[in-house]
Design a protein around this motif. Sequence first.
Motif, short mmCIF file in Angstrom:
data_model
loop_
_atom_site.label_atom_id
_atom_site.label_comp_id
_atom_site.label_asym_id
_atom_site.label_seq_id
_atom_site.Cartn_x
_atom_site.Cartn_y
_atom_site.Cartn_z
N UNK A 1 41.31 44.40 32.02
CA UNK A 1 40.33 43.77 32.90
C UNK A 1 40.98 43.12 34.13
N UNK A 2 42.29 43.22 34.24
CA UNK A 2 43.00 42.61 35.35
C UNK A 2 42.80 43.40 36.63
N UNK A 3 42.57 42.69 37.73
CA UNK A 3 42.48 43.35 39.03
C UNK A 3 43.85 43.86 39.48
N UNK B 1 31.45 46.90 34.48
CA UNK B 1 30.65 45.80 35.01
C UNK B 1 31.12 44.40 34.61
N UNK B 2 32.32 44.25 34.11
CA UNK B 2 32.86 42.92 33.86
C UNK B 2 33.65 42.56 35.10
N UNK B 3 33.12 41.65 35.88
CA UNK B 3 33.73 41.31 37.16
C UNK B 3 34.29 39.90 37.12
N UNK B 4 35.60 39.79 36.83
CA UNK B 4 36.24 38.49 36.81
C UNK B 4 37.57 38.58 37.55
N UNK B 5 37.83 37.59 38.38
CA UNK B 5 39.12 37.52 39.06
C UNK B 5 40.20 37.06 38.09
N UNK B 6 39.81 36.55 36.93
CA UNK B 6 40.75 35.99 35.96
C UNK B 6 41.07 36.95 34.83
N UNK B 7 40.62 38.19 34.92
CA UNK B 7 40.82 39.16 33.86
C UNK B 7 42.29 39.42 33.53
N UNK B 8 42.52 39.84 32.28
CA UNK B 8 43.87 40.18 31.83
C UNK B 8 43.84 41.57 31.21
N UNK B 9 45.01 42.16 31.06
CA UNK B 9 45.09 43.48 30.45
C UNK B 9 44.28 44.51 31.22
#
Length: 120
Positions: free
Chosen positions: A109-111, A99-107
């Motif tokens: 968390x990256x899209x 549920x961490x929804x960021x277009x800027x995620x890395x690693x």
Amino acid sequence: MAEPLSAQCPVPLAESELYFLIARYLSAGSCRKAAQVLVQDLEQCQLLPKRLDWEGNEHSRSYQELVLSSKHVAPDHLLQICQRIGPILDKEIPAGISRVASLLGAGRQSLLLTAKVNLI
């Protein structure tokens, strides 16, 4: 006058459509001046998606012509796409934290994370 940039090196359709979607998004929000400048550049450099005639010939078109021929594309179309991508990708490759929804995620968390990436 110099030849338009797109005539020198054609822009892929996905890139051309992305330019249009960005301009469309900006034009309805708080960055209308930025949208105007972008639209001017897109038209001047002929970077908007081309129109095909019945013989298969490409023709440049203005931003406004593209808006009128793409009535199904709302000003927030790009935002809607971005909001839908995360959950679709989570089904294929679960993110590190749900549920961490960021277009800027890395690693993790990256899209752009792929199944082949081994992150520690």
